[in-house]
Motif scaffolding. Sequence first.
Motif, PDB file in Angstrom:
ATOM      1  N   ASP A  48       2.130  -0.309   5.831  1.00 54.62           N
ATOM      2  CA  ASP A  48       1.545  -1.495   6.456  1.00 54.62           C
ATOM      3  C   ASP A  48       1.472  -2.687   5.509  1.00 54.62           C
ATOM      4  N   GLY A  49       2.016  -2.554   4.302  1.00 49.18           N
ATOM      5  CA  GLY A  49       2.058  -3.676   3.385  1.00 49.18           C
ATOM      6  C   GLY A  49       0.979  -3.681   2.328  1.00 49.18           C
ATOM      7  N   ARG A  50       0.223  -2.606   2.219  1.00 49.14           N
ATOM      8  CA  ARG A  50      -0.738  -2.484   1.127  1.00 49.14           C
ATOM      9  C   ARG A  50      -0.085  -1.749  -0.036  1.00 49.14           C
TER      10      ARG A  50
ATOM     11  N   GLU B 226      10.909 -10.160   1.198  1.00 55.32           N
ATOM     12  CA  GLU B 226       9.855 -10.284   2.192  1.00 55.32           C
ATOM     13  C   GLU B 226       8.696 -11.142   1.698  1.00 55.32           C
ATOM     14  N   ILE B 227       8.297 -10.913   0.445  1.00 49.27           N
ATOM     15  CA  ILE B 227       7.131 -11.617  -0.078  1.00 49.27           C
ATOM     16  C   ILE B 227       7.113 -11.485  -1.590  1.00 49.27           C
TER      17      ILE B 227
ATOM     18  N   HIS C 242       6.855  -1.270   7.272  1.00 45.01           N
ATOM     19  CA  HIS C 242       7.043  -1.295   8.722  1.00 45.01           C
ATOM     20  C   HIS C 242       8.276  -0.485   9.134  1.00 45.01           C
TER      21      HIS C 242
ATOM     22  N   ASP D 172      -3.496  -6.012  -0.641  1.00 45.71           N
ATOM     23  CA  ASP D 172      -3.004  -6.229   0.717  1.00 45.71           C
ATOM     24  C   ASP D 172      -2.157  -7.498   0.712  1.00 45.71           C
ATOM     25  N   ILE D 173      -0.841  -7.346   0.861  1.00 46.89           N
ATOM     26  CA  ILE D 173       0.036  -8.508   0.747  1.00 46.89           C
ATOM     27  C   ILE D 173      -0.113  -9.455   1.934  1.00 46.89           C
ATOM     28  N   SER D 174      -0.582  -8.957   3.091  1.00 41.65           N
ATOM     29  CA  SER D 174      -0.754  -9.831   4.249  1.00 41.65           C
ATOM     30  C   SER D 174      -1.973 -10.730   4.103  1.00 41.65           C
ATOM     31  N   LYS D 175      -2.975 -10.248   3.364  1.00 42.18           N
ATOM     32  CA  LYS D 175      -4.195 -11.033   3.174  1.00 42.18           C
ATOM     33  C   LYS D 175      -4.296 -11.608   1.770  1.00 42.18           C
ATOM     34  N   CYS D 176      -3.351 -11.250   0.907  1.00 44.54           N
ATOM     35  CA  CYS D 176      -3.385 -11.676  -0.495  1.00 44.54           C
ATOM     36  C   CYS D 176      -4.742 -11.347  -1.125  1.00 44.54           C
TER      37      CYS D 176
END
Length: 347
Positions: free
Chosen positions: A291-293, A267-268, A235, A307-311
């Motif tokens: 975007d976190g992928r 962050e994660i 981001h 995809d870290i937002s969707k695991c």
Amino acid sequence: MDSMPDDILRNILARLPSNKPLSRCRCVSPHWNRVISDLCFTINSKSQRKFFVTSHKNSRPTQKIIGTFSGIVIYIRMDSNVKSNTKGRKLRTILYNPFTHAFKRLPDPINSNIDDDYDDSSFVYGIAYGKTVLDRDLKMVRLYRASNNSSKNYYLNTCDVFCFRTSSWSTSKVVTQYSKNDFDDNVGTFVNGYLYWIASYRMKIMALNVNEMVFSEIQLPNQGCFTETRLGTFHGNLCMITDTSNFVESGYDIWVMKGVENLWSKEISFPCYGTVNDDLYEFRVVNIMDDGRIMIVDSLNRVIVYDISKCSFELHNTSLSVTDFATVHGIEYVETLVAPSDLCRGY
């Protein structure tokens, strides 16, 4: 139709689902062709995003991906050299559009004779632009140690810069305390005017102010984990992926640097198992998308996007014949009708 203002036409054309309809729209008129081929339209359009993946079958890569801009992939290619008094390899900088398969070779640097004696591992590279992509002050930087009889160290001391706006190279001397071996990866990550490289041997991140050509150092977020580290952006901020630093879990952490004080925050975290069909395989991080992928390749030579937002994990089909997953390199690009030569036309 030619009387339609550019802003309105861009807004309409950007709603098309893919570049295939856009390629037909280019034939409507010279006006439409100019708008569709413009770099600003590519940046703001909803074109499909794809992956450009390469591999090699020996320890000497034949090409090195440096970056991408407006759908054009920039890479270094090793060509054969007919000169008998050299190592027989020549570095070429190539602009390539994976969607149209068009390409352009950039002019050689002013002192390109050194390319006959060096391979791409002798250089440190980076792609830089203005404060935002829309500034379009695109440059390619390469650092190296030029031979000098008066120099008794192996520090990088020379910087070549290719300015896409003028389609020309310039060379300057730089003062560093780093050798090529200090860099974990010889391709830097560009964020907000700086190029960054990991130097795990020194337990630092090296930052180059592209405008002033001055180096500085940043502390690593996790001082103890270097088995799988890579820089990227998250981001719009510099981020770094590291292996989890405990003996209970087996996975990776993503750290993000925010604010002017260069402070890191975790962050994660995510595990290193369950990539496909919940099987356990070793894998290597290839690329971190903003975007976190995360693009990874596992020990079965499968290219996977996490995809870290969707695991969630998604297998990416590739026709590459991979013999060693450590040789896979890749980058995400946006499908575009921009010609590679347009990057060098005073855009």
